[in-house]
Design a protein around this motif. Structure first.
Motif, PDB file in Angstrom:
ATOM      1  N   GLN A1045       0.519  -1.169  -0.415  1.00 15.83           N
ATOM      2  CA  GLN A1045      -0.492   0.279  -0.129  1.00 15.83           C
ATOM      3  C   GLN A1045       1.162   0.844  -0.049  1.00 15.83           C
ATOM      4  OE1 GLN A1045      -3.015   0.070   2.819  1.00 15.83           O
ATOM      5  NE2 GLN A1045      -2.983  -2.572   3.259  1.00 15.83           N
ATOM      6  N   ALA A1046       0.607   2.730  -0.702  1.00 18.23           N
ATOM      7  CA  ALA A1046       1.387   3.591  -0.718  1.00 18.23           C
ATOM      8  C   ALA A1046       1.923   4.330   0.753  1.00 18.23           C
ATOM      9  CB  ALA A1046       0.627   4.762  -1.799  1.00 18.23           C
ATOM     10  N   GLN A1047      -0.210   4.218   1.881  1.00 15.94           N
ATOM     11  CA  GLN A1047       0.339   4.273   2.931  1.00 15.94           C
ATOM     12  C   GLN A1047       1.907   4.464   3.580  1.00 15.94           C
ATOM     13  OE1 GLN A1047      -2.668   3.345   1.446  1.00 15.94           O
ATOM     14  NE2 GLN A1047      -3.807   2.703   2.684  1.00 15.94           N
ATOM     15  N   GLY A1048       1.646   2.762   3.286  1.00 17.02           N
ATOM     16  CA  GLY A1048       2.867   1.811   4.115  1.00 17.02           C
ATOM     17  C   GLY A1048       2.114   0.778   4.377  1.00 17.02           C
ATOM     18  N   GLU A1049       3.080  -0.739   4.997  1.00 18.95           N
ATOM     19  CA  GLU A1049       3.364  -0.802   5.852  1.00 18.95           C
ATOM     20  C   GLU A1049       3.091  -1.105   7.363  1.00 18.95           C
ATOM     21  OE1 GLU A1049       0.789  -3.674   4.661  1.00 18.95           O
ATOM     22  OE2 GLU A1049       0.909  -2.939   2.834  1.00 18.95           O
ATOM     23  N   HIS A1050       2.723  -1.734   7.907  1.00 15.72           N
ATOM     24  CA  HIS A1050       2.980  -1.948   9.255  1.00 15.72           C
ATOM     25  C   HIS A1050       3.578  -3.743   9.957  1.00 15.72           C
ATOM     26  CE1 HIS A1050       1.791   2.382  11.053  1.00 15.72           C
ATOM     27  NE2 HIS A1050       0.957   2.479   9.831  1.00 15.72           N
ATOM     28  N   PRO A1051       4.210  -3.120  10.511  1.00 16.67           N
ATOM     29  CA  PRO A1051       5.315  -5.039  10.636  1.00 16.67           C
ATOM     30  C   PRO A1051       3.829  -5.356  12.178  1.00 16.67           C
ATOM     31  CG  PRO A1051       6.533  -3.135  11.476  1.00 16.67           C
ATOM     32  CD  PRO A1051       5.185  -2.824  10.521  1.00 16.67           C
ATOM     33  N   ASP A1052       3.451  -6.306  12.100  1.00 14.42           N
ATOM     34  CA  ASP A1052       3.061  -7.432  13.565  1.00 14.42           C
ATOM     35  C   ASP A1052       3.896  -6.874  14.800  1.00 14.42           C
ATOM     36  OD1 ASP A1052       1.304  -8.081  11.512  1.00 14.42           O
ATOM     37  OD2 ASP A1052       1.978 -10.194  11.584  1.00 14.42           O
ATOM     38  N   GLU A1053       5.205  -6.679  14.456  1.00 13.55           N
ATOM     39  CA  GLU A1053       5.843  -6.635  15.870  1.00 13.55           C
ATOM     40  C   GLU A1053       7.292  -5.476  14.945  1.00 13.55           C
ATOM     41  OE1 GLU A1053       7.030  -9.959  18.007  1.00 13.55           O
ATOM     42  OE2 GLU A1053       4.563 -11.080  18.340  1.00 13.55           O
ATOM     43  N   PHE A1054       7.420  -4.891  15.908  1.00 15.79           N
ATOM     44  CA  PHE A1054       9.263  -4.425  15.479  1.00 15.79           C
ATOM     45  C   PHE A1054      10.034  -4.248  17.190  1.00 15.79           C
ATOM     46  CE2 PHE A1054      11.558  -0.372  14.764  1.00 15.79           C
ATOM     47  CZ  PHE A1054      11.966  -1.346  12.879  1.00 15.79           C
ATOM     48  N   GLY A1055      11.118  -4.042  16.851  1.00 18.26           N
ATOM     49  CA  GLY A1055      12.164  -4.301  18.199  1.00 18.26           C
ATOM     50  C   GLY A1055      13.020  -4.677  17.665  1.00 18.26           C
ATOM     51  N   PHE A1056      13.849  -4.736  19.263  1.00 18.15           N
ATOM     52  CA  PHE A1056      15.573  -5.500  19.135  1.00 18.15           C
ATOM     53  C   PHE A1056      15.573  -5.800  20.543  1.00 18.15           C
ATOM     54  CE2 PHE A1056      14.668  -0.130  17.770  1.00 18.15           C
ATOM     55  CZ  PHE A1056      15.298  -0.759  17.313  1.00 18.15           C
ATOM     56  N   LEU A1057      16.272  -7.096  19.414  1.00 19.59           N
ATOM     57  CA  LEU A1057      16.684  -8.168  20.485  1.00 19.59           C
ATOM     58  C   LEU A1057      18.249  -6.921  21.008  1.00 19.59           C
ATOM     59  CD1 LEU A1057      16.606 -10.366  17.732  1.00 19.59           C
ATOM     60  CD2 LEU A1057      15.817 -10.316  19.664  1.00 19.59           C
ATOM     61  N   LEU A1058      18.098  -7.148  22.235  1.00 17.66           N
ATOM     62  CA  LEU A1058      19.260  -6.634  23.413  1.00 17.66           C
ATOM     63  C   LEU A1058      19.350  -7.624  24.219  1.00 17.66           C
ATOM     64  CD1 LEU A1058      18.249  -2.790  23.658  1.00 17.66           C
ATOM     65  CD2 LEU A1058      19.775  -3.861  21.923  1.00 17.66           C
ATOM     66  N   ASP A1059      20.117  -8.198  23.422  1.00 16.59           N
ATOM     67  CA  ASP A1059      20.015  -9.630  24.386  1.00 16.59           C
ATOM     68  C   ASP A1059      19.575 -10.495  25.527  1.00 16.59           C
ATOM     69  OD1 ASP A1059      23.018  -8.771  23.827  1.00 16.59           O
ATOM     70  OD2 ASP A1059      23.524  -8.598  25.857  1.00 16.59           O
ATOM     71  N   HIS A1060      18.885 -10.326  26.378  1.00 15.55           N
ATOM     72  CA  HIS A1060      17.545 -11.051  26.819  1.00 15.55           C
ATOM     73  C   HIS A1060      16.525 -10.364  27.308  1.00 15.55           C
ATOM     74  CE1 HIS A1060      19.927 -14.830  27.280  1.00 15.55           C
ATOM     75  NE2 HIS A1060      19.452 -14.604  25.881  1.00 15.55           N
ATOM     76  N   VAL A1061      16.817  -9.244  26.484  1.00 18.98           N
ATOM     77  CA  VAL A1061      15.636  -7.909  27.305  1.00 18.98           C
ATOM     78  C   VAL A1061      14.887  -8.061  26.504  1.00 18.98           C
ATOM     79  CG1 VAL A1061      15.760  -5.388  27.727  1.00 18.98           C
ATOM     80  CG2 VAL A1061      17.781  -6.378  27.781  1.00 18.98           C
ATOM     81  N   GLN A1062      13.812  -8.467  27.460  1.00 18.04           N
ATOM     82  CA  GLN A1062      12.393  -8.588  26.657  1.00 18.04           C
ATOM     83  C   GLN A1062      11.000  -7.153  26.292  1.00 18.04           C
ATOM     84  OE1 GLN A1062      11.293 -11.212  25.596  1.00 18.04           O
ATOM     85  NE2 GLN A1062      13.336 -11.783  26.323  1.00 18.04           N
ATOM     86  N   THR A1063      11.633  -6.195  27.225  1.00 12.41           N
ATOM     87  CA  THR A1063      11.224  -5.510  27.014  1.00 12.41           C
ATOM     88  C   THR A1063      11.076  -4.211  25.371  1.00 12.41           C
ATOM     89  OG1 THR A1063      12.484  -3.653  28.524  1.00 12.41           O
ATOM     90  CG2 THR A1063      10.363  -4.812  29.428  1.00 12.41           C
ATOM     91  N   ALA A1064      12.061  -4.875  25.320  1.00 14.10           N
ATOM     92  CA  ALA A1064      12.769  -3.949  23.577  1.00 14.10           C
ATOM     93  C   ALA A1064      12.240  -5.222  22.545  1.00 14.10           C
ATOM     94  CB  ALA A1064      14.039  -2.985  23.694  1.00 14.10           C
ATOM     95  N   ARG A1065      11.998  -6.209  22.972  1.00  6.23           N
ATOM     96  CA  ARG A1065      11.280  -6.676  21.677  1.00  6.23           C
ATOM     97  C   ARG A1065      10.674  -5.803  20.341  1.00  6.23           C
ATOM     98  NH1 ARG A1065      13.544 -11.897  20.965  1.00  6.23           N
ATOM     99  NH2 ARG A1065      11.664 -12.218  20.264  1.00  6.23           N
ATOM    100  N   SER A1066       9.196  -5.885  21.206  1.00  4.44           N
ATOM    101  CA  SER A1066       8.316  -5.825  20.445  1.00  4.44           C
ATOM    102  C   SER A1066       7.547  -3.866  20.912  1.00  4.44           C
ATOM    103  CB  SER A1066       7.160  -6.530  21.012  1.00  4.44           C
ATOM    104  OG  SER A1066       6.183  -5.677  19.945  1.00  4.44           O
ATOM    105  N   LEU A1067       8.369  -2.697  20.229  1.00  5.49           N
ATOM    106  CA  LEU A1067       7.756  -1.459  20.463  1.00  5.49           C
ATOM    107  C   LEU A1067       6.043  -1.740  19.964  1.00  5.49           C
ATOM    108  CD1 LEU A1067      10.577  -0.010  18.899  1.00  5.49           C
ATOM    109  CD2 LEU A1067      10.474  -0.473  21.029  1.00  5.49           C
TER     110      LEU A1067
END
Length: 1824
Positions: A1045-1067
């Motif tokens: 879509q021209a207005q863009g696609e949103h991922p189901d999850e987007f985040g960071f793998l910072l060792d085992h830190v879970q809070t950053a896995r999905s923003l």
């Protein structure tokens, strides 16, 4: 059933996505944002409110009209709005956000309320949106000062024949006396009437349902026709318009859950409502709950609350609304259900939670809006979600809610609160920020079967039987007939057929079809077998149908190629409707497809096996004779199971097999055979049938090639009559084996499968059958023989080879002939017993044992000794390898810190760490997940910390040895967090750069960014820059469909793998957007494009600029022949500057990890003439040329040199002009990128502001860091007493004035002394700023009077610091503007400093003279061409070399100290300058490979010396290459570099001290000093330019230099680059509005004082007043701060930065001047540089002074209160005694003069001040 209400409540969870999509009518906008929706209850027309727009749409969402409402000139702080009264605040175009949109049916108009002018409303005609009026003249016309779209809500209630009423609620924002939270207002038919929106007195008409949180509340008025939902900025009001009751309030909650906050509501039916609420302030709320409430229960709670309050119990409970807590008042009133309220006890807040029943929980989509209605006794609730979908819920009874459908509407965009039905309730309208969508309330047609239709739970849907479709009852033609329309699953049509299967060889069988729940079929029915055959059915009297099965030809068409069975759908077709309305499965079976007897007779269908014909048939009579028919598996010929058939290789023997029912071959049939297939070969052996139960294969031998396998499985079968196989059981196996294959030793032979009967032939040393071994009685060993054991054991390997002496090590011994049982094996290792572990033992091959503890203090190494049975020579062996006992130890862990959630890869370093067999690492009480180890290190993954951030000990357990090291601790830090992404988008392919801001990022070792889309997760790499920033490459996503879509696609999850830190896995899912990949068209149809040199190249494409907000753009690189070209980017094309190459050059575009090969450019120069034409012209013009040659030769010789020079200069100027423009453009773009990166990591707290005390001391006492006022004074008691008396004396105005005037009259009282006395006086009076201000005003008044008496020009007042009063004025502003600096002006000043610093460092800077390529100061400009290039060095952190490398950009011409400074800036980014190492304390180490390390220095033995000039070493001198690895290490002092570094440091420091003197006001016009030769070496240092180059060079020696004045254009380039930052600073300083905060009182107060002084002295010249103010504030304070940002920030200011800031400060001062500056060619460059800007700046200053003059005056009382508060805040910042001691020095120095002056002053004599001072003097000198 009682009246009930539904409450939808929001609790936190992670949002998910809904798959699938459908197309619905929609209205989309791109240039505005939609906010509200209204639907006409009669016509169905749709009205949409938006930012600056109101739209009218047809019911199908076609746009009919649009009305523009903004932008409007406004300021939110203007009350009343500027349309009524001139506003003192600056007006600017403001967006008009629609906040309320209602249809007034009685007056046929639309009420649209916006955000401008304090929330006025427009009345629009419904037909064409013509504006009927916009009342804005009275206080009642301003409904809300809040700006948010959801900050207002209301309902219009018609009053019969009279005018309607508007019930409206708004947020408690702004001035609460102007905007009542809840009100009832008149709607007059005349839009211009003064009574419009006037308040209606409705005492006690509203009931409140709210919780006790003052930031959230809801109002619910009961017993009314319908609900109105009002969401007010985290508040929700559900108001029912005809209410009559006192105010009451209660909190809401679901049973078993926490207290919940109402967020949205909708009316279902009488007494039924749906409410939406949220658990906490999570934005967006991520868990939602649907709760059920009965309104009668709510009313009862409200009534009880009112009754208790009217009895005088408790308080009203609404302090957030009333600004205080009020008690309930006792009244004798009797409260019942009809109570209409009193003036007393209102509004009233609730105290208790009202419980409801949870019906439906959702933790994926985040429900946001709700609408509901009743359909056929079913409550249907429609819920809009934050992920852009619509949920449909059916509510039955009080405890059942069924989510029956989720429909995606707007991908990734939340559904807003206005969720409305069409008038006929056939459609529902949904609103998002960019789209209005129309969805049907039901989509029954999606269900293709009765079960799916009625099982969906949609109450609208039923099954239309004869139409065979799912629809509403009204859409079914035969719905009224019995069984014509089914609404329950049990009413679906059921069909059965007898028989339900037929053989393919039996055509035309009559089938009977029985049916249930069918309507009348008298019109006729047909039977159809798929699309092949159709025949009319006969309706039997019993209601059954009779149909014939297909004919033989039709059967072939149905079953061909389908094997033994074919299931076909038998469908019933109604003659009445022509629709197939029911069906049932029917099976056609084919017996002949079954090839074995067992499968034939075991079939579920009537198949028979003909034994002698070896066929399966459905007709038994086809068999040859009766005894050949088989009807059951028991009669089938079959080999019986008797275990595996074992066949040794090479042995001639028969094979006998048991069987049953073996047929006797008949006349003409062949006999039995055994067929063996092995390795692709087939061997047929004749067989004999002994009887029906036995068959024997004749003598034969069998073999297979190779010894890779000890045995192999054969394909073995018994056949008769050539190819009729006898059935075998599924478990039948035939194995062919070789004893010697893979069994080379005795032990391996004896452990072979006993069934093979293999044994070890001792004489042959070979594994053989007994029959093949000579003298088997004594020569052949077999495991069945008693006491069998193999001799000559051998140990091939032992592992591990060392372990702790505590034992517990499991040692693995591998070899041959290691016994047949672990019990017969004895082991000792290095003299210590080792116990066998039975579970690990592998017979003859491997034995594992566990070591016991060694009792010897220091046991020596030794071999492993093994005995099999007894320890005689033939049965004993020992290993060649030796086993050692060691003592493992560790002394370091790296990294030493990591996040508390664990996941850090730890390396524990020590010695002998690879010893033993098992290792366990424990960090405090958690096991570290083992990864690997060697002798020097163990690597493991840290566990989670149970105690959070803290220090944890590390222990090792190696086998039974426990090792600890008390000095080694691992620090758990706060988990890293991600706070901001820039940009928040990428393209589908990913690999674009993302700058990530966060905290504690340095603790992460290998950060990665992740995205999950449609179940597929992708990751990409990140590089940590510092503790608060890292640079990531966006992961791509797999789209799964051709076009995004021209207005863009949103991922189901987007985040960071910072060792085992879970809070950053999905923003937050909606926070990141993927836009379509760019695409490009090829270069022409053939892929080749012809261009001429100098022409631009246009590359066409799509999606080149994603539709993303913000300034970030894709980074394109276009390579033409491998060389990049300069680009201009638009949405559809790239414009590439003309290529310099010629010939065929390939074109490639790089962007975000994508590579596009577009084709080839054919670059050819134009040929003026063809070759024949050129020859002709040459021949024809030859004679003419010879004739005029003689004439031209002389002239050409004269003009040739001039033309060449002119062309060269013209080309040089053209190149210069284009280069300056390009340089300015590129420099600004690069700097903007750097500054954006800088500011993206910078919030208020990260600017390195100095604390108040340090800031004040640097301004008051410049150059003195450790001033005595900061220290404790150590004095005798009598001196301390005297100083305290002196301090009291200073609080006498008469004494201070006399003291200061006396000092100023002394000729020896220098300018420095005046500043010191002024600063000390202000420090002493810091605790009495109100008194100090009065003193300052008196001193300034005296100074003005003295200036006028001396007949000096009034404009000279305050120009210089020639008096104590002027310095005191500077200090006064210093004290009182500190807060303004931190909150407002500090940020643009810091950005200007950073911009100057970064821009200067982008080009060469001479380390000796301080001159730079980029400069604002002509004196500091390098006036020659310096060749340089940018290098990227990878720097290792100084304190932790194992951490992430930091990429740093430097120049190859940088000196080593300059490079170290840049590295330190990058490594310690965000760290205050005083808290980081200095460059002179660090060495720069260049690392090449693992071992090669070179210390780089500014001067060493390699330094080049030419004549008497010694050049400072640069990176280019050492030939440091791009991408090199460097490290900053503490300074190393060695004999090698001590002398050189000392010499250079002494020389350089001498020159730097001269440079630092250049911070004086006159330094701008001073030249850099000449460098004097070093006294010891006789050489002069230089870096980039030799100082005499400016004056001594000769014209012929310039080489690549241009005329030096040409380089002044770099001043323009640098000025243009920094223009924005200068403008931002000036605009902040010269503005009365600063981020919503007021102008500092000190400025207004002092400016008014100067105006008063001018009035008193009758000075009316505005230029004089203007000059006084400029000299008072900009010159006294701002110029000082701008030139010296180190007074405000913890930074280092270099000489080039100082020179540039001096130019800015001079421009600042010129902007405040009233005189006109006449500029000419001889004017200073800095005056010329900003000549065009200064008039604009002057207008800012004049406006600033004018705005301040218009502001209301500040009373002395208000100012005194402010000053007292400032004194209190900083009362203890300075040591007053120390300041008094310093000030007393001047009393001592001018003792006699001061005492005389005190005698002469009448006021001083009156208060006996001389005597008091003499007392102090005597007290000080009493013991001296």
């Amino acid at each position: 059933m009682p009246a009930v209400g539904l409450l939808l409540l929001v609790l936190p969870a992670v949002a998910g996505a809904v798959g699938g999509s459908r197309t619905f009518p929609a209205f989309l906008v791109t240039d505005t944002t939609l906010t509200h929706l209204a639907v006409h209850r009669v016509t169905g027309e749709v009205f949409v409110g938006a930012v600056n727009r109101v739209f009218k749409l047809a019911p199908n969402l076609t746009e009919l009209r649009a009305h523009v409402t903004g932008p409007v000139e406004d300021n939110a702080r203007c009350y009343p709005p500027p349309s009524m009264r001139a506003c003192t605040h600056r007006l600017a175009p403001a967006d008009n956000v629609n906040k309320l949109l209602l249809v007034d049916y009685a007056a046929r108009r639309l009420v649209a309320c916006g955000s401008v002018w304090q929330g006025v409303c427009q009345f629009l005609r419904l037909d064409d949106l013509f504006k009927l009026g916009e009342p804005h003249h009275r206080k009642e016309h301003y409904l809300s000062g809040a700006q948010e779209p959801d900050s207002m809500a209301g309902v219009i209630v018609e009053q019969g024949q009279g005018p309607s009423k508007l019930f409206v609620g708004t947020a408690v924002d702004g001035k609460s006396e102007y905007f009542p939270t809840l009100s009832s207002r008149k709607l007059i038919s005349d839009e211009d009437s003064g009574d419009m929106f006037s308040l209606v007195g409705v005492p006690g008409r509203v009931r409140v349902l709210a919780d006790q949180d003052p930031l959230r509340h809801a109002v619910l008025v009961s017993r009314l026709r319908h609900l109105l939902h009002l969401r007010l900025r985290e508040r929700l009001l559900c108001v029912l318009p005809d209410a009559a009751a006192g105010h009451a309030a209660d909190a809401a909650g679901c049973r078993g859950r926490e207290v919940l906050h109402v967020q949205d509501c909708a009316h279902v039916r009488r007494g039924l409502g749906v409410l939406l609420g949220q658990k906490n302030r999570a934005s967006p709320p991520r868990q939602t709950v649907l709760c059920l409430f009965t309104l009668s229960t709510i009313n009862a709670h409200i009534r009880r609350r009112i009754q208790s309050c009217y009895r005088g119990e408790g308080t009203l409970g609404l302090p957030w609304l009333l600004n205080k807590e009020l008690p309930c008042i006792t009244t004798p009133m009797q409260i019942n259900g009809n109570f209409c309220g009193l003036v007393l006890n209102q509004p009233l807040g609730g105290l208790h939670v009202i419980e409801g029943l949870p019906l439906l929980a959702d933790s994926s989509d985040g429900m946001a809006s709700v609408a509901a209605y009743t359909y056929r006794q079913h409550s249907v609730v429609f819920i809009g979600t934050r992920t852009g979908s619509l949920k449909k819920v059916r509510v039955d009874g009080s405890q059942y809610a069924h989510l029956y459908e989720t429909v995606p509407v707007v991908d990734g965009s939340p559904i807003l609160r206005d969720l409305l039905f069409s008038p006929d309730h056939r459609h529902i309208y949904l609103l998002s920020e960019k789209q209005v969508s129309q969805l049907p309330v039901e989509t029954c047609e999606q269900y293709g079967s009765c079960v799916a239709c009625l099982g969906s739970g949609d109450p609208h849907c039923g099954w239309c039987v004869l139409q065979h479709r799912c629809c509403r009852e009204g859409a079914c033609p035969g719905a009224s007939a019995p069984h014509g329309f089914a609404e329950e699953l049990s009413k679906c049509v059921l069909v059965r057929v007898r028989p339900n299967n037929v053989s393919v060889t039996s055509p035309g069988v009559q089938l009977t079809v029985a049916m249930r729940n069918v309507p009348d079929l008298s019109a006729g029915v047909s039977c159809a077998f798929e699309e092949v055959t159709e025949s009319e059915a006969v309706l039997l009297p019993s209601g059954e149908l009779q149909c014939p099965s297909p004919s033989l030809q039709e059967l072939r068409a149905l079953t061909r190629g389908h094997g033994a069975t074919r299931t076909v759908r038998l469908q019933l077709l109604s003659r009445e409707t022509g629709v197939k309305f029911a069906g049932v499965d029917f099976v056609f079976y084919n017996c002949s497809a079954l090839q074995s007897c067992v499968s034939c007779v075991g079939s579920p269908y009537p198949c028979h096996w003909c034994k002698y014909r070896h066929v399966c048939t459905s007709h038994p009579h086809e068999c040859s004779f009766q005894e050949g028919r088989v009807h059951s598996p028991e009669g089938c010929p079959e080999i019986l199971p008797s275990g595996d058939l074992l066949i040794p290789v090479g042995v001639m023997q028969p094979l006998t097999l048991r069987a049953k029912n073996l047929p006797q071959p008949q006349s003409g049939q062949k006999n039995y055979e055994c067929v063996v297939r092995v390795q692709g070969r087939q061997q047929r052996v004749p067989a004999v049938r002994f009887n029906s139960s036995s068959v024997q294969c004749q003598n034969a031998s069998y073999s297979y090639d190779g010894d890779e396998y000890g045995d192999t499985e054969l394909d073995f079968s018994v056949v008769w009559d050539g190819d009729f196989p006898i059935d075998k059981p599924a478990t039948f196996r035939a194995l062919l084996y070789k004893c010697w294959a893979q069994r080379p030793s005795c032990g391996l032979c004896l452990k072979a499968d006993p069934r093979f009967n293999c044994g070890w032939c001792i004489s042959e040393h070979r594994c053989q059958l007994r029959a093949h071994c000579p003298a088997p009685k004594t020569n052949w060993m077999h495991p069945s023989q008693k006491g069998t054991r193999c001799s000559h054991p051998r140990i091939a390997q032992i592992h591990p080879l060392m372990g702790p002496k505590e034992g517990g090590t499991r040692i693995t011994i591998v070899g041959e002939n290691l016994g047949l049982s672990y019990r017969e094996v004895g082991l000792r290792v290095a003299g210590v017993r080792c116990n066998s572990i039975p579970s690990e033992y592998i017979s003859a091959e491997r034995i594992v044992c566990e070591m016991e503890e060694s009792l010897v203090p220091s046991p020596p190494p030794g071999p492993a000794e093994l005995c099999v049975g007894d320890c005689s020579a033939d049965f004993r062996t020992q290993s060649e390898q030796l086993y050692s006992f060691v003592t493992p130890a560790f002394d370091r862990v790296s990294p030493s810190r990591g996040p508390a959630s664990g996941g850090t890869r730890l390396t524990i370093s020590g010695s002998s760490l690879d010893a033993g067999s098992r290792v366990t690492v424990t960090v405090r009480d958690g096991e570290c997940q083992f990864v690997r180890r060697d002798a020097e290190a163990i690597v493991c993954i840290s566990p989670v910390s149970t105690l959070g951030p803290s220090q944890a000990p590390i222990t090792l357990a190696i086998d039974r040895a426990n090792i600890s090291s008390p000095g080694v601790l691992y620090t758990y830090t706060q988990d890293p967090t991600v706070t901001r992404l820039e940009p928040t988008w990428s393209i589908i392919n990913g690999s674009t750069a993302i700058t990530v801001s966060g905290t504690h990022l340095l603790t992460v070792q290998e950060p990665r960014v992740r995205a999950k889309y449609r179940g597929i997760e992708t990751t990409n790499t990140c590089q940590v820059i510092n503790d608060t920033a890292m640079l990531c490459k966006a992961p791509g996503i797999f789209l799964g469909r051709p076009q995004p879509q021209a207005q863009g696609e949103h991922p189901d999850e987007f985040g960071f793998l910072l060792d085992h830190v879970q809070t950053a896995r999905s923003l937050n899912r909606s926070s990141f957007t993927y836009y379509p990949d760019p695409s490009f068209e090829p270069l022409g149809p053939s892929g080749v494009l012809d261009v001429k040199p100098g022409s631009h190249v246009v590359l066409k494409g799509k999606n080149l600029i994603p539709a993303a907000a913000g300034t970030s753009r894709l980074n394109y690189t276009v390579l033409i022949g491998g060389q990049p070209c300069a680009l201009t980017v638009s949405d559809t094309q790239l414009l590439c500057d003309s290529p310099r190459q010629t010939g065929r050059q390939p074109v490639m575009v790089l962007v975000g990890g994508l590579e596009f090969w577009l084709g080839t450019l054919h670059i050819t120069a134009e040929r003026a003439l063809t070759l024949p034409a050129m020859v002709g012209l040459a021949a024809g013009g030859g004679l003419l040329l010879l004739a005029i040659t003689a004439v031209l030769v002389a002239y050409k010789r004269k003009t040739q040199d001039a033309d060449r020079t002119l062309k060269r200069l013209q080309l040089q100027m053209d190149n210069l002009e284009s280069r300056v423009a390009l340089e300015c453009k590129e420099a600004f773009a690069e700097l903007q990128t750097d500054i954006n990166e800088l500011t993206s990591h910078m919030d208020g707290v990260q600017i390195p502001f100095l604390d108040y005390r340090t800031y004040a001391v640097r301004v008051l006492f410049p150059g003195i860091e450790a001033h005595p006022v900061l220290k404790e004074l150590d004095t005798p008691p009598h001196v301390e007493k005297a100083l305290r008396l002196f301090g009291q004396l200073l609080h006498s105005r008469a004494f201070v004035l006399t003291f200061i005037h006396t000092l100023e009259a002394q000729s020896s009282f220098s300018m420095r002394d005046r500043g010191t006395v002024a600063s000390l006086t202000m420090v002493v009076l810091q605790s009495r700023l109100d008194y100090a201000t009065g003193l300052l005003k008196q001193l300034l008044a005296d100074l003005i009077e003295k200036n006028l008496e001396s007949r000096n020009h009034p404009k000279l007042l305050l120009r210089r610091t020639e008096s104590v009063a002027e310095k005191m004025l500077t200090n006064w502003f210093t004290f009182l503007l500190h807060k303004f600096l931190k909150e407002c002006a500090g940020e643009p000043l810091f950005l200007l400093y950073c911009a100057i610093k970064q821009q200067m460092e982008k080009g060469p800077i001479d380390a000796i003279t301080g001159e730079a390529r980029y400069s604002l100061s002509e004196d500091k400009l390098i006036r020659q061409q310096i060749d340089y290039k940018t290098l990227t060095l990878h720097c290792v952190f100084p304190e932790s070399e194992g951490s992430t490398q930091v990429p740093v950009k430097v120049l190859n011409c940088d000196s080593i100290t300059q490079a170290k400074d840049k590295l330190l800036d990058a490594v310690y980014k965000g760290t205050p300058y005083s808290q980081r190492p200095r460059a002179e304390d660090m060495d720069l180490e260049w690392r090449q490979g693992r071992m090669a390390r070179i210390i780089l220095q500014d001067e060493d033995v390699t330094t080049k010396i030419e004549c008497d000039w010694k050049r400072v070493n640069s990176l280019a001198h050492y030939q440091v290459t791009d991408g090199s690895l460097v490290a900053l290490v503490p300074k190393q002092v060695s004999a090698y570099n001590m002398a050189n570094s000392f010499t250079f440091t002494r020389s350089l420091s001498r020159y730097e001290s001269l440079l630092r003197t250049a911070s004086s006001p006159d330094s701008l016009r001073s030249r850099a000093p000449m460098i004097t030769p070093d006294q010891e070496t006789g050489t002069k240092l230089w870096h980039l330019v030799k100082n005499h180059d400016h004056t001594d060079h000769r014209e012929g020696d310039r080489g690549s230099k241009m005329v030096s004045e040409i380089y002044l254009t770099r001043l323009l380039a640098t000025k243009g680059t920094l223009q924005k930052f200068v403008d931002d600073l000036f605009e902040t300083v010269f503005s009365t509005a600063h981020r919503g905060s007021a102008l500092p009182l000190a400025i207004k107060y002092m400016f008014d004082f100067l105006d008063e002084q001018a009035d008193q002295r009758q000075i009316s010249d505005p230029d004089v007043r203007h000059t006084w103010k400029s000299n008072c504030l900009p010159l006294r304070f701002w110029v000082n701060v701008i030139k010296n940002p180190q007074f405000v920030f913890d930074i280092h200011k270099s000489s080039i930065t100082d020179a540039c800031l001096s130019v800015v400060a001079q421009t600042f001062m010129d902007s405040c001047s009233t005189s006109e500056h006449r500029l000419g060619k001889d004017s200073p460059s800095n005056k010329l540089l900003y000549a065009k800007d200064i008039p604009n700046y002057k207008s800012w200053v004049e406006r600033y002074y004018r705005d301040i003059a218009k502001m209301a005056s500040i009373s002395d009382q208000d100012m005194d209160a402010y000053l007292v508060e400032q004194s209190r805040l900083h009362a203890s910042d300075f040591n007053i005694l120390s300041a008094l001691s310093e000030l007393y020095f001047y009393v001592t120095k001018y003792r006699q003069e001061v005492l005389t002056a005190l005698d002469r002053d009448a006021s001083c004599r009156k208060h006996k001040l001389r005597q008091k001072l003499e007392q102090i003097i005597s007290l000080v000198s009493s013991n001296s």
